[in-house]
Design a protein around this motif. Sequence first.
Motif, PDB file in Angstrom:
ATOM      1  N   HIS A 162       0.913 -35.685  29.192  1.00  0.00           N
ATOM      2  CA  HIS A 162       0.438 -34.413  28.650  1.00  0.00           C
ATOM      3  C   HIS A 162      -0.978 -34.099  29.111  1.00  0.00           C
ATOM      4  CE1 HIS A 162       0.112 -31.078  25.796  1.00  0.00           C
ATOM      5  NE2 HIS A 162      -1.087 -31.546  25.492  1.00  0.00           N
ATOM      6  N   SER A 163      -1.858 -35.088  29.101  1.00  0.00           N
ATOM      7  CA  SER A 163      -3.254 -34.864  29.500  1.00  0.00           C
ATOM      8  C   SER A 163      -3.340 -34.463  30.969  1.00  0.00           C
ATOM      9  CB  SER A 163      -4.085 -36.124  29.249  1.00  0.00           C
ATOM     10  OG  SER A 163      -4.100 -36.440  27.873  1.00  0.00           O
ATOM     11  N   PHE A 164      -2.560 -35.156  31.810  1.00  0.00           N
ATOM     12  CA  PHE A 164      -2.557 -34.824  33.235  1.00  0.00           C
ATOM     13  C   PHE A 164      -1.981 -33.432  33.453  1.00  0.00           C
ATOM     14  CE2 PHE A 164      -0.322 -34.609  37.299  1.00  0.00           C
ATOM     15  CZ  PHE A 164      -1.361 -34.896  38.181  1.00  0.00           C
ATOM     16  N   ASP A 165      -0.893 -33.119  32.720  1.00  0.00           N
ATOM     17  CA  ASP A 165      -0.257 -31.803  32.854  1.00  0.00           C
ATOM     18  C   ASP A 165      -1.243 -30.684  32.513  1.00  0.00           C
ATOM     19  OD1 ASP A 165       2.013 -33.178  33.456  1.00  0.00           O
ATOM     20  OD2 ASP A 165       2.984 -32.864  31.512  1.00  0.00           O
ATOM     21  N   GLN A 166      -2.002 -30.883  31.435  1.00  0.00           N
ATOM     22  CA  GLN A 166      -2.951 -29.857  31.010  1.00  0.00           C
ATOM     23  C   GLN A 166      -4.067 -29.695  32.044  1.00  0.00           C
ATOM     24  OE1 GLN A 166      -3.774 -29.935  26.920  1.00  0.00           O
ATOM     25  NE2 GLN A 166      -5.441 -28.459  26.994  1.00  0.00           N
ATOM     26  N   ALA A 167      -4.543 -30.799  32.586  1.00  0.00           N
ATOM     27  CA  ALA A 167      -5.582 -30.730  33.613  1.00  0.00           C
ATOM     28  C   ALA A 167      -5.049 -30.042  34.871  1.00  0.00           C
ATOM     29  CB  ALA A 167      -6.078 -32.133  33.945  1.00  0.00           C
ATOM     30  N   LEU A 168      -3.801 -30.337  35.224  1.00  0.00           N
ATOM     31  CA  LEU A 168      -3.194 -29.717  36.398  1.00  0.00           C
ATOM     32  C   LEU A 168      -3.060 -28.211  36.216  1.00  0.00           C
ATOM     33  CD1 LEU A 168      -1.910 -30.240  39.186  1.00  0.00           C
ATOM     34  CD2 LEU A 168       0.299 -30.505  38.002  1.00  0.00           C
ATOM     35  N   SER A 169      -2.683 -27.798  34.995  1.00  0.00           N
ATOM     36  CA  SER A 169      -2.505 -26.369  34.724  1.00  0.00           C
ATOM     37  C   SER A 169      -3.820 -25.601  34.782  1.00  0.00           C
ATOM     38  CB  SER A 169      -1.856 -26.158  33.350  1.00  0.00           C
ATOM     39  OG  SER A 169      -2.767 -26.462  32.308  1.00  0.00           O
ATOM     40  N   GLU A 170      -4.945 -26.295  34.675  1.00  0.00           N
ATOM     41  CA  GLU A 170      -6.262 -25.657  34.735  1.00  0.00           C
ATOM     42  C   GLU A 170      -6.846 -25.677  36.145  1.00  0.00           C
ATOM     43  OE1 GLU A 170      -8.435 -27.906  31.906  1.00  0.00           O
ATOM     44  OE2 GLU A 170      -7.599 -26.873  30.163  1.00  0.00           O
ATOM     45  N   ASN A 171      -6.144 -26.316  37.062  1.00  0.00           N
ATOM     46  CA  ASN A 171      -6.626 -26.397  38.441  1.00  0.00           C
ATOM     47  C   ASN A 171      -6.323 -25.078  39.162  1.00  0.00           C
ATOM     48  OD1 ASN A 171      -6.285 -26.938  41.450  1.00  0.00           O
ATOM     49  ND2 ASN A 171      -7.224 -28.851  40.767  1.00  0.00           N
ATOM     50  N   LYS A 172      -7.369 -24.377  39.572  1.00  0.00           N
ATOM     51  CA  LYS A 172      -7.211 -23.046  40.145  1.00  0.00           C
ATOM     52  C   LYS A 172      -6.397 -23.057  41.434  1.00  0.00           C
ATOM     53  CE  LYS A 172     -11.678 -22.554  39.934  1.00  0.00           C
ATOM     54  NZ  LYS A 172     -13.050 -22.023  40.071  1.00  0.00           N
ATOM     55  N   PHE A 173      -6.570 -24.100  42.244  1.00  0.00           N
ATOM     56  CA  PHE A 173      -5.865 -24.140  43.521  1.00  0.00           C
ATOM     57  C   PHE A 173      -4.387 -24.454  43.333  1.00  0.00           C
ATOM     58  CE2 PHE A 173     -10.323 -24.976  44.430  1.00  0.00           C
ATOM     59  CZ  PHE A 173     -10.562 -24.015  45.407  1.00  0.00           C
ATOM     60  N   PHE A 174      -4.058 -25.290  42.340  1.00  0.00           N
ATOM     61  CA  PHE A 174      -2.659 -25.535  42.009  1.00  0.00           C
ATOM     62  C   PHE A 174      -2.002 -24.240  41.544  1.00  0.00           C
ATOM     63  CE2 PHE A 174       0.477 -26.239  38.643  1.00  0.00           C
ATOM     64  CZ  PHE A 174       1.424 -27.001  39.319  1.00  0.00           C
ATOM     65  N   VAL A 175      -2.685 -23.527  40.652  1.00  0.00           N
ATOM     66  CA  VAL A 175      -2.141 -22.264  40.137  1.00  0.00           C
ATOM     67  C   VAL A 175      -1.911 -21.273  41.269  1.00  0.00           C
ATOM     68  CG1 VAL A 175      -2.666 -20.247  38.703  1.00  0.00           C
ATOM     69  CG2 VAL A 175      -3.133 -22.540  37.827  1.00  0.00           C
ATOM     70  N   LEU A 176      -2.883 -21.124  42.145  1.00  0.00           N
ATOM     71  CA  LEU A 176      -2.759 -20.184  43.261  1.00  0.00           C
ATOM     72  C   LEU A 176      -1.579 -20.544  44.157  1.00  0.00           C
ATOM     73  CD1 LEU A 176      -3.887 -17.829  44.915  1.00  0.00           C
ATOM     74  CD2 LEU A 176      -5.364 -19.478  46.096  1.00  0.00           C
TER      75      LEU A 176
END
Length: 505
Positions: free
Chosen positions: A119-133
Amino acid sequence: MASTDTIKKGRIGVFALAMLNIVAVVSLRGLPAEAEYGLSSIFYYIFAAIVFLIPVSLVAAELATGWSEKGGIFRWVGEAFGPKLALVAMFMLWIEVTVWFPTALTFGSVSLAFMGPNHSFDQALSENKFFVLAIVLAIYWIATFIALHGTEAFSKVAKWGGLIGTVIPGIVLIVLGFAYFFAGNTPQIQLGWDKLIPDFSNFNNVVLAASIFLFYAGMEMNAIHVKEVDDAPRNYPIAIAIAAIGTVCVFVLGTLAIAFVIPQKDISLTQSLLVTYDDMFAWAGISWAAPIMAACLALGVLAGVVGWVAGPSSGLLVVAKGGYLPRFWQYTNKHGMASHIMLMQGLLVTALSVVFVVLPSVQAAYQTLSQLTVILYLVMYLLMFAAAIHLRYSQPNRPRAFKIPGGNGGMWFIGGLGFVGSLTAFLFSFIPPGQISVGSPEAYVGILVVLTIIFVSVPLFIYKARKPHWKDPAVTDFAPFTWEIENVHPGVINPSDKVTHTLNQ
Protein backbone atom coordinates in the motif's frame (compact mmCIF):
# COMPACT_ATOMS: atom_id res chain seq x y z
CA MET A 1 -19.17 11.93 -17.94
CA ALA A 2 -19.91 8.61 -19.65
CA SER A 3 -20.97 7.36 -23.05
CA THR A 4 -24.07 5.37 -23.99
CA ASP A 5 -24.96 3.06 -26.83
CA THR A 6 -27.42 4.16 -29.43
CA ILE A 7 -30.94 3.00 -28.61
CA LYS A 8 -32.55 0.74 -31.14
CA LYS A 9 -35.78 1.84 -32.73
CA GLY A 10 -38.79 1.17 -30.57
CA ARG A 11 -40.60 2.60 -27.63
CA ILE A 12 -38.77 3.49 -24.44
CA GLY A 13 -40.47 3.21 -21.09
CA VAL A 14 -40.22 5.80 -18.36
CA PHE A 15 -37.99 3.65 -16.15
CA ALA A 16 -35.74 2.61 -19.07
CA LEU A 17 -35.19 6.24 -20.07
CA ALA A 18 -34.45 7.18 -16.47
CA MET A 19 -31.83 4.41 -16.21
CA LEU A 20 -30.32 5.44 -19.53
CA ASN A 21 -29.79 8.95 -18.21
CA ILE A 22 -28.38 7.75 -14.89
CA VAL A 23 -25.79 5.56 -16.61
CA ALA A 24 -24.86 8.42 -18.97
CA VAL A 25 -24.09 10.78 -16.10
CA VAL A 26 -22.84 8.78 -13.12
CA SER A 27 -19.07 8.52 -12.60
CA LEU A 28 -17.17 7.75 -9.39
CA ARG A 29 -14.03 9.69 -10.30
CA GLY A 30 -15.05 13.03 -8.79
CA LEU A 31 -16.55 11.85 -5.51
CA PRO A 32 -13.47 12.59 -3.33
CA ALA A 33 -13.65 16.27 -4.29
CA GLU A 34 -17.11 16.56 -2.73
CA ALA A 35 -16.28 14.31 0.24
CA GLU A 36 -14.32 17.37 1.43
CA TYR A 37 -17.68 18.86 2.45
CA GLY A 38 -19.03 15.95 4.49
CA LEU A 39 -22.80 16.13 5.01
CA SER A 40 -23.02 19.55 3.38
CA SER A 41 -22.16 17.86 0.06
CA ILE A 42 -25.82 16.76 0.02
CA PHE A 43 -26.85 20.42 -0.27
CA TYR A 44 -24.53 21.01 -3.22
CA TYR A 45 -25.67 17.88 -5.07
CA ILE A 46 -29.36 18.78 -4.70
CA PHE A 47 -28.75 22.45 -5.56
CA ALA A 48 -26.82 21.58 -8.74
CA ALA A 49 -29.50 19.07 -9.76
CA ILE A 50 -32.23 21.71 -9.45
CA VAL A 51 -30.43 24.57 -11.19
CA PHE A 52 -28.52 22.52 -13.79
CA LEU A 53 -29.31 18.82 -14.23
CA ILE A 54 -33.09 19.18 -14.60
CA PRO A 55 -32.94 22.34 -16.78
CA VAL A 56 -30.36 20.72 -19.09
CA SER A 57 -32.54 17.63 -19.51
CA LEU A 58 -35.77 19.50 -20.24
CA VAL A 59 -34.26 22.19 -22.48
CA ALA A 60 -32.25 19.65 -24.49
CA ALA A 61 -35.38 17.53 -24.98
CA GLU A 62 -37.25 20.46 -26.53
CA LEU A 63 -34.32 21.38 -28.77
CA ALA A 64 -33.67 17.78 -29.86
CA THR A 65 -37.29 17.16 -30.83
CA GLY A 66 -37.72 20.53 -32.54
CA TRP A 67 -34.46 20.45 -34.51
CA SER A 68 -33.46 16.82 -34.92
CA GLU A 69 -31.31 17.24 -38.03
CA LYS A 70 -27.61 16.36 -37.85
CA GLY A 71 -25.41 18.65 -35.81
CA GLY A 72 -26.79 18.52 -32.26
CA ILE A 73 -25.65 21.56 -30.29
CA PHE A 74 -24.31 23.13 -33.51
CA ARG A 75 -27.79 22.92 -35.05
CA TRP A 76 -29.57 24.32 -31.99
CA VAL A 77 -27.32 27.32 -31.43
CA GLY A 78 -27.04 27.96 -35.18
CA GLU A 79 -30.81 28.16 -35.59
CA ALA A 80 -30.93 30.85 -32.90
CA PHE A 81 -27.72 32.84 -33.38
CA GLY A 82 -26.10 31.74 -36.62
CA PRO A 83 -23.13 29.49 -37.48
CA LYS A 84 -20.40 31.59 -35.81
CA LEU A 85 -21.66 31.00 -32.26
CA ALA A 86 -22.77 27.51 -33.28
CA LEU A 87 -19.17 26.67 -34.16
CA VAL A 88 -18.08 28.04 -30.78
CA ALA A 89 -20.59 25.75 -29.02
CA MET A 90 -19.56 22.66 -30.98
CA PHE A 91 -15.87 23.40 -30.53
CA MET A 92 -16.38 23.84 -26.77
CA LEU A 93 -17.90 20.35 -26.58
CA TRP A 94 -14.95 18.87 -28.45
CA ILE A 95 -12.20 20.80 -26.66
CA GLU A 96 -13.63 20.34 -23.15
CA VAL A 97 -13.55 16.60 -23.70
CA THR A 98 -9.96 16.95 -24.89
CA VAL A 99 -9.06 18.81 -21.68
CA TRP A 100 -11.05 16.31 -19.61
CA PHE A 101 -9.05 13.30 -20.82
CA PRO A 102 -5.90 13.95 -18.72
CA THR A 103 -8.01 14.35 -15.55
CA ALA A 104 -10.01 11.19 -16.19
CA LEU A 105 -6.89 9.27 -17.07
CA THR A 106 -5.10 10.52 -13.98
CA PHE A 107 -7.69 8.58 -12.03
CA GLY A 108 -6.98 5.57 -14.25
CA SER A 109 -3.24 5.82 -13.60
CA VAL A 110 -3.83 6.00 -9.85
CA SER A 111 -6.06 2.94 -10.11
CA LEU A 112 -3.27 1.01 -11.83
CA ALA A 113 -0.76 2.18 -9.19
CA PHE A 114 -2.96 0.69 -6.47
CA MET A 115 -2.93 -2.77 -8.03
CA GLY A 116 0.31 -3.66 -6.22
CA PRO A 117 0.57 -5.59 -2.93
CA ASN A 118 2.37 -2.84 -0.97
CA HIS A 119 0.00 0.00 0.00
CA SER A 120 2.77 2.47 0.89
CA PHE A 121 4.61 1.82 -2.37
CA ASP A 122 1.36 2.05 -4.35
CA GLN A 123 0.55 5.44 -2.82
CA ALA A 124 4.05 6.76 -3.52
CA LEU A 125 3.84 5.49 -7.10
CA SER A 126 0.48 7.21 -7.62
CA GLU A 127 2.10 10.53 -6.59
CA ASN A 128 4.95 10.17 -9.06
CA LYS A 129 4.31 12.72 -11.81
CA PHE A 130 6.26 10.85 -14.48
CA PHE A 131 4.45 7.57 -13.77
CA VAL A 132 1.12 9.38 -14.03
CA LEU A 133 2.10 11.08 -17.30
CA ALA A 134 3.29 7.80 -18.86
CA ILE A 135 0.11 5.93 -17.93
CA VAL A 136 -2.17 8.81 -19.01
CA LEU A 137 -0.62 8.84 -22.48
CA ALA A 138 -0.55 5.05 -22.78
CA ILE A 139 -4.22 4.59 -21.91
CA TYR A 140 -5.31 7.51 -24.10
CA TRP A 141 -3.55 6.26 -27.22
CA ILE A 142 -4.82 2.71 -26.64
CA ALA A 143 -8.35 4.16 -26.41
CA THR A 144 -7.78 6.14 -29.62
CA PHE A 145 -6.54 3.01 -31.40
CA ILE A 146 -9.72 1.19 -30.37
CA ALA A 147 -11.99 4.10 -31.35
CA LEU A 148 -10.37 4.36 -34.79
CA HIS A 149 -11.57 0.82 -35.50
CA GLY A 150 -15.19 1.92 -35.65
CA THR A 151 -18.45 1.90 -33.74
CA GLU A 152 -18.63 -1.84 -33.13
CA ALA A 153 -15.17 -1.93 -31.57
CA PHE A 154 -15.54 0.99 -29.17
CA SER A 155 -19.19 0.29 -28.28
CA LYS A 156 -18.31 -3.15 -26.88
CA VAL A 157 -15.52 -1.71 -24.74
CA ALA A 158 -17.76 1.14 -23.57
CA LYS A 159 -20.66 -1.18 -22.70
CA TRP A 160 -18.79 -3.80 -20.70
CA GLY A 161 -16.24 -1.39 -19.29
CA GLY A 162 -19.04 0.82 -18.00
CA LEU A 163 -20.67 -2.11 -16.23
CA ILE A 164 -17.47 -3.53 -14.74
CA GLY A 165 -15.73 -0.23 -14.09
CA THR A 166 -18.56 2.03 -12.86
CA VAL A 167 -21.78 0.20 -11.96
CA ILE A 168 -20.27 -2.66 -9.93
CA PRO A 169 -17.65 -0.51 -8.12
CA GLY A 170 -20.39 2.02 -7.30
CA ILE A 171 -22.57 -0.64 -5.70
CA VAL A 172 -19.61 -2.05 -3.74
CA LEU A 173 -18.60 1.42 -2.52
CA ILE A 174 -22.06 2.30 -1.21
CA VAL A 175 -22.82 -1.10 0.33
CA LEU A 176 -19.46 -1.45 2.13
CA GLY A 177 -19.31 2.21 3.12
CA PHE A 178 -22.67 2.14 4.86
CA ALA A 179 -22.00 -1.35 6.29
CA TYR A 180 -18.86 0.15 7.83
CA PHE A 181 -20.92 2.98 9.32
CA PHE A 182 -23.82 0.87 10.62
CA ALA A 183 -21.39 -1.64 12.14
CA GLY A 184 -20.63 1.02 14.74
CA ASN A 185 -17.34 2.37 13.41
CA THR A 186 -16.72 6.04 14.11
CA PRO A 187 -17.34 8.07 10.93
CA GLN A 188 -14.66 10.55 9.89
CA ILE A 189 -17.22 13.35 9.42
CA GLN A 190 -19.38 15.24 11.86
CA LEU A 191 -23.03 14.20 11.83
CA GLY A 192 -26.06 16.31 12.66
CA TRP A 193 -28.82 18.21 10.88
CA ASP A 194 -26.90 21.45 11.29
CA LYS A 195 -24.07 19.99 9.20
CA LEU A 196 -26.30 19.74 6.11
CA ILE A 197 -26.14 23.50 5.50
CA PRO A 198 -22.75 24.72 4.18
CA ASP A 199 -20.81 27.47 5.88
CA PHE A 200 -21.39 30.21 3.33
CA SER A 201 -19.28 32.62 5.36
CA ASN A 202 -16.28 30.66 4.05
CA PHE A 203 -16.21 31.52 0.35
CA ASN A 204 -13.82 28.64 -0.39
CA ASN A 205 -16.64 26.21 0.40
CA VAL A 206 -18.50 27.35 -2.70
CA VAL A 207 -15.59 27.28 -5.14
CA LEU A 208 -14.80 23.57 -5.24
CA ALA A 209 -18.53 22.79 -5.30
CA ALA A 210 -18.77 24.34 -8.78
CA SER A 211 -17.16 21.14 -10.07
CA ILE A 212 -20.42 19.32 -9.28
CA PHE A 213 -21.88 20.83 -12.45
CA LEU A 214 -19.47 18.71 -14.48
CA PHE A 215 -20.72 15.62 -12.64
CA TYR A 216 -24.15 16.22 -14.16
CA ALA A 217 -22.95 17.07 -17.67
CA GLY A 218 -23.96 14.80 -20.52
CA MET A 219 -27.70 14.42 -19.94
CA GLU A 220 -28.35 16.33 -23.18
CA MET A 221 -26.92 13.41 -25.19
CA ASN A 222 -30.01 11.31 -24.51
CA ALA A 223 -32.55 14.05 -25.19
CA ILE A 224 -33.08 12.78 -28.74
CA HIS A 225 -34.73 9.65 -27.33
CA VAL A 226 -37.69 11.67 -26.10
CA LYS A 227 -39.29 11.04 -29.51
CA GLU A 228 -39.45 7.34 -28.66
CA VAL A 229 -41.34 7.88 -25.38
CA ASP A 230 -45.10 7.42 -25.32
CA ASP A 231 -46.97 10.54 -24.18
CA ALA A 232 -43.69 12.48 -23.98
CA PRO A 233 -45.17 15.69 -22.50
CA ARG A 234 -46.24 13.66 -19.44
CA ASN A 235 -43.75 10.79 -19.23
CA TYR A 236 -40.49 12.54 -20.13
CA PRO A 237 -40.55 14.89 -17.11
CA ILE A 238 -41.34 11.88 -14.91
CA ALA A 239 -38.33 10.00 -16.32
CA ILE A 240 -36.13 13.04 -15.76
CA ALA A 241 -37.34 13.35 -12.17
CA ILE A 242 -36.53 9.67 -11.53
CA ALA A 243 -33.12 10.05 -13.21
CA ALA A 244 -32.32 13.20 -11.22
CA ILE A 245 -33.27 11.58 -7.90
CA GLY A 246 -31.38 8.39 -8.75
CA THR A 247 -28.27 10.27 -9.86
CA VAL A 248 -28.28 12.46 -6.74
CA CYS A 249 -28.69 9.39 -4.52
CA VAL A 250 -25.74 7.59 -6.12
CA PHE A 251 -23.51 10.65 -5.81
CA VAL A 252 -24.60 11.45 -2.24
CA LEU A 253 -24.28 7.88 -0.95
CA GLY A 254 -20.95 7.32 -2.71
CA THR A 255 -19.55 10.61 -1.40
CA LEU A 256 -20.66 9.85 2.16
CA ALA A 257 -19.14 6.36 1.96
CA ILE A 258 -15.75 7.98 1.28
CA ALA A 259 -16.29 10.62 3.97
CA PHE A 260 -17.12 7.91 6.54
CA VAL A 261 -13.75 6.24 6.01
CA ILE A 262 -11.24 8.97 5.03
CA PRO A 263 -10.57 11.94 7.37
CA GLN A 264 -11.18 15.28 5.68
CA LYS A 265 -7.56 16.38 6.12
CA ASP A 266 -6.35 13.25 4.29
CA ILE A 267 -8.66 13.45 1.29
CA SER A 268 -6.85 13.47 -2.06
CA LEU A 269 -8.67 14.15 -5.32
CA THR A 270 -6.76 11.41 -7.12
CA GLN A 271 -6.18 8.75 -4.44
CA SER A 272 -9.00 8.80 -1.89
CA LEU A 273 -11.43 6.55 -3.76
CA LEU A 274 -8.78 3.82 -4.02
CA VAL A 275 -7.71 4.31 -0.40
CA THR A 276 -11.38 4.01 0.65
CA TYR A 277 -11.67 0.66 -1.12
CA ASP A 278 -8.42 -0.51 0.48
CA ASP A 279 -9.62 0.43 3.98
CA MET A 280 -13.11 -1.01 3.51
CA PHE A 281 -11.83 -4.29 2.11
CA ALA A 282 -9.32 -4.57 4.98
CA TRP A 283 -12.16 -3.94 7.47
CA ALA A 284 -14.29 -6.60 5.76
CA GLY A 285 -11.41 -9.09 5.78
CA ILE A 286 -11.12 -9.29 1.99
CA SER A 287 -7.99 -7.24 1.32
CA TRP A 288 -7.30 -9.44 -1.69
CA ALA A 289 -10.18 -7.68 -3.49
CA ALA A 290 -8.46 -4.25 -3.50
CA PRO A 291 -6.22 -4.85 -6.56
CA ILE A 292 -9.17 -6.36 -8.41
CA MET A 293 -11.27 -3.27 -7.72
CA ALA A 294 -8.40 -1.04 -8.85
CA ALA A 295 -8.25 -2.96 -12.13
CA CYS A 296 -12.03 -2.61 -12.56
CA LEU A 297 -11.85 1.15 -12.05
CA ALA A 298 -9.00 1.44 -14.55
CA LEU A 299 -11.10 -0.50 -17.09
CA GLY A 300 -14.00 1.84 -16.42
CA VAL A 301 -11.79 4.82 -17.22
CA LEU A 302 -10.65 3.21 -20.48
CA ALA A 303 -14.28 2.51 -21.42
CA GLY A 304 -15.34 6.08 -20.78
CA VAL A 305 -12.41 7.51 -22.70
CA VAL A 306 -12.99 5.24 -25.71
CA GLY A 307 -16.57 6.47 -26.02
CA TRP A 308 -15.64 10.12 -25.60
CA VAL A 309 -12.74 9.91 -28.05
CA ALA A 310 -15.20 8.89 -30.77
CA GLY A 311 -18.38 10.82 -29.87
CA PRO A 312 -17.50 14.56 -29.95
CA SER A 313 -15.00 13.97 -32.77
CA SER A 314 -17.79 12.45 -34.86
CA GLY A 315 -19.98 15.45 -34.04
CA LEU A 316 -17.24 17.85 -35.11
CA LEU A 317 -16.83 15.82 -38.33
CA VAL A 318 -20.50 16.45 -39.21
CA VAL A 319 -19.95 20.18 -38.75
CA ALA A 320 -16.71 20.04 -40.75
CA LYS A 321 -18.49 18.41 -43.70
CA GLY A 322 -21.06 21.19 -43.57
CA GLY A 323 -18.25 23.48 -44.75
CA TYR A 324 -17.06 24.88 -41.43
CA LEU A 325 -13.64 23.22 -41.27
CA PRO A 326 -11.01 22.69 -44.01
CA ARG A 327 -11.22 19.52 -46.09
CA PHE A 328 -8.19 18.06 -44.28
CA TRP A 329 -10.28 17.71 -41.11
CA GLN A 330 -13.11 15.99 -43.00
CA TYR A 331 -11.03 12.89 -43.73
CA THR A 332 -12.36 9.55 -42.49
CA ASN A 333 -10.66 6.15 -42.41
CA LYS A 334 -12.09 2.91 -43.78
CA HIS A 335 -14.19 2.52 -40.62
CA GLY A 336 -15.84 5.90 -41.14
CA MET A 337 -14.10 7.47 -38.13
CA ALA A 338 -12.85 11.08 -38.08
CA SER A 339 -9.22 10.00 -38.03
CA HIS A 340 -7.57 13.40 -38.65
CA ILE A 341 -9.68 15.10 -35.98
CA MET A 342 -9.01 12.27 -33.53
CA LEU A 343 -5.26 12.38 -34.16
CA MET A 344 -5.22 16.16 -33.63
CA GLN A 345 -7.11 15.58 -30.41
CA GLY A 346 -4.45 13.08 -29.40
CA LEU A 347 -1.68 15.62 -29.93
CA LEU A 348 -3.55 18.18 -27.81
CA VAL A 349 -4.12 15.63 -25.03
CA THR A 350 -0.42 14.79 -25.09
CA ALA A 351 0.53 18.48 -24.81
CA LEU A 352 -1.94 19.15 -22.00
CA SER A 353 -0.75 16.10 -20.10
CA VAL A 354 2.71 17.61 -19.84
CA VAL A 355 1.09 20.05 -17.37
CA PHE A 356 1.40 17.23 -14.87
CA VAL A 357 5.16 17.65 -14.97
CA VAL A 358 5.12 21.47 -14.84
CA LEU A 359 2.72 22.10 -11.96
CA PRO A 360 3.84 21.51 -8.34
CA SER A 361 1.82 18.34 -7.83
CA VAL A 362 -0.40 15.84 -9.59
CA GLN A 363 -3.30 17.09 -7.49
CA ALA A 364 -2.71 20.70 -8.59
CA ALA A 365 -2.68 19.69 -12.25
CA TYR A 366 -5.77 17.56 -11.70
CA GLN A 367 -7.67 20.48 -10.16
CA THR A 368 -6.55 22.98 -12.81
CA LEU A 369 -7.58 20.82 -15.76
CA SER A 370 -10.81 19.77 -14.02
CA GLN A 371 -11.82 23.41 -13.57
CA LEU A 372 -10.86 24.26 -17.16
CA THR A 373 -13.10 21.41 -18.31
CA VAL A 374 -16.00 22.83 -16.30
CA ILE A 375 -15.43 26.34 -17.70
CA LEU A 376 -15.37 25.23 -21.34
CA TYR A 377 -18.37 22.93 -20.98
CA LEU A 378 -20.35 25.70 -19.29
CA VAL A 379 -19.70 28.04 -22.23
CA MET A 380 -21.53 25.50 -24.39
CA TYR A 381 -24.38 25.19 -21.90
CA LEU A 382 -24.78 28.97 -21.65
CA LEU A 383 -25.21 29.10 -25.43
CA MET A 384 -27.66 26.19 -25.33
CA PHE A 385 -29.91 27.77 -22.69
CA ALA A 386 -29.83 31.14 -24.48
CA ALA A 387 -30.67 29.45 -27.80
CA ALA A 388 -33.65 27.60 -26.33
CA ILE A 389 -35.16 30.83 -24.97
CA HIS A 390 -34.46 32.75 -28.18
CA LEU A 391 -36.02 30.08 -30.41
CA ARG A 392 -39.32 30.37 -28.52
CA TYR A 393 -39.56 33.83 -30.13
CA SER A 394 -37.73 33.46 -33.45
CA GLN A 395 -39.39 30.12 -34.38
CA PRO A 396 -42.55 30.01 -32.23
CA ASN A 397 -44.48 27.68 -34.54
CA ARG A 398 -41.75 25.10 -34.96
CA PRO A 399 -43.19 21.64 -34.09
CA ARG A 400 -41.66 20.21 -30.92
CA ALA A 401 -42.57 16.68 -29.83
CA PHE A 402 -41.71 17.77 -26.32
CA LYS A 403 -42.24 21.33 -25.16
CA ILE A 404 -41.46 22.70 -21.70
CA PRO A 405 -44.90 23.48 -20.24
CA GLY A 406 -46.01 26.93 -19.14
CA GLY A 407 -45.58 28.73 -22.45
CA ASN A 408 -42.73 31.20 -22.84
CA GLY A 409 -42.85 31.84 -19.10
CA GLY A 410 -42.09 28.18 -18.46
CA MET A 411 -39.13 28.33 -20.84
CA TRP A 412 -37.85 31.52 -19.20
CA PHE A 413 -38.09 29.86 -15.79
CA ILE A 414 -36.41 26.56 -16.70
CA GLY A 415 -33.96 27.93 -19.27
CA GLY A 416 -33.24 30.99 -17.15
CA LEU A 417 -32.61 28.84 -14.09
CA GLY A 418 -30.11 26.76 -16.06
CA PHE A 419 -28.46 29.85 -17.53
CA VAL A 420 -28.04 31.61 -14.18
CA GLY A 421 -26.83 28.40 -12.49
CA SER A 422 -24.32 27.80 -15.29
CA LEU A 423 -23.11 31.40 -15.23
CA THR A 424 -22.63 31.27 -11.46
CA ALA A 425 -20.61 28.05 -11.65
CA PHE A 426 -18.64 29.49 -14.58
CA LEU A 427 -17.54 32.52 -12.55
CA PHE A 428 -16.75 30.50 -9.42
CA SER A 429 -14.58 28.13 -11.45
CA PHE A 430 -11.90 30.80 -11.84
CA ILE A 431 -11.37 31.13 -8.08
CA PRO A 432 -8.67 28.92 -6.50
CA PRO A 433 -10.15 26.48 -3.96
CA GLY A 434 -8.77 26.94 -0.46
CA GLN A 435 -8.86 23.21 0.33
CA ILE A 436 -6.42 22.21 -2.41
CA SER A 437 -2.83 23.28 -3.02
CA VAL A 438 -2.61 24.59 -6.57
CA GLY A 439 0.72 26.36 -6.25
CA SER A 440 0.56 30.08 -6.94
CA PRO A 441 -3.09 31.28 -6.93
CA GLU A 442 -2.16 33.96 -9.47
CA ALA A 443 -0.65 31.36 -11.81
CA TYR A 444 -3.71 29.12 -11.34
CA VAL A 445 -6.14 31.90 -12.31
CA GLY A 446 -3.85 33.08 -15.09
CA ILE A 447 -3.68 29.62 -16.67
CA LEU A 448 -7.47 29.27 -16.60
CA VAL A 449 -8.11 32.74 -18.04
CA VAL A 450 -5.51 32.46 -20.81
CA LEU A 451 -6.54 28.95 -21.88
CA THR A 452 -10.24 29.89 -21.85
CA ILE A 453 -9.59 32.91 -24.07
CA ILE A 454 -7.47 30.83 -26.44
CA PHE A 455 -9.99 28.00 -26.77
CA VAL A 456 -12.96 30.34 -27.28
CA SER A 457 -11.00 32.36 -29.86
CA VAL A 458 -9.99 29.36 -31.98
CA PRO A 459 -13.45 28.68 -33.50
CA LEU A 460 -13.96 32.43 -34.10
CA PHE A 461 -10.72 32.57 -36.12
CA ILE A 462 -11.67 29.41 -38.00
CA TYR A 463 -15.08 30.82 -38.89
CA LYS A 464 -13.54 34.08 -40.12
CA ALA A 465 -11.04 32.17 -42.26
CA ARG A 466 -13.58 29.75 -43.81
CA LYS A 467 -13.54 29.29 -47.59
CA PRO A 468 -16.31 28.20 -50.01
CA HIS A 469 -14.30 25.16 -51.12
CA TRP A 470 -14.39 23.77 -47.57
CA LYS A 471 -17.91 22.53 -48.21
CA ASP A 472 -17.89 19.14 -49.91
CA PRO A 473 -20.54 19.13 -52.67
CA ALA A 474 -20.83 15.36 -52.23
CA VAL A 475 -22.22 15.85 -48.72
CA THR A 476 -26.01 16.03 -48.98
CA ASP A 477 -27.12 14.98 -45.50
CA PHE A 478 -26.23 18.23 -43.70
CA ALA A 479 -29.50 20.15 -43.80
CA PRO A 480 -29.35 23.94 -44.08
CA PHE A 481 -30.64 26.07 -41.23
CA THR A 482 -34.27 27.14 -41.39
CA TRP A 483 -33.32 30.80 -41.78
CA GLU A 484 -31.03 29.89 -44.69
CA ILE A 485 -33.88 28.20 -46.52
CA GLU A 486 -36.16 31.18 -45.93
CA ASN A 487 -33.36 33.57 -46.92
CA VAL A 488 -33.51 35.63 -43.72
CA HIS A 489 -31.04 36.43 -40.97
CA PRO A 490 -30.83 34.11 -37.93
CA GLY A 491 -33.09 35.27 -35.16
CA VAL A 492 -35.71 36.80 -37.47
CA ILE A 493 -39.24 35.64 -36.61
CA ASN A 494 -40.02 32.50 -38.60
CA PRO A 495 -43.77 31.83 -38.83
CA SER A 496 -43.32 28.44 -40.52
CA ASP A 497 -44.57 25.35 -38.70
CA LYS A 498 -42.77 22.95 -41.07
CA VAL A 499 -39.67 20.97 -40.21
CA THR A 500 -36.50 22.14 -41.94
CA HIS A 501 -36.14 19.33 -44.44
CA THR A 502 -39.63 20.00 -45.91
CA LEU A 503 -39.14 23.74 -46.42
CA ASN A 504 -37.11 23.38 -49.61
CA GLN A 505 -39.38 20.81 -51.22
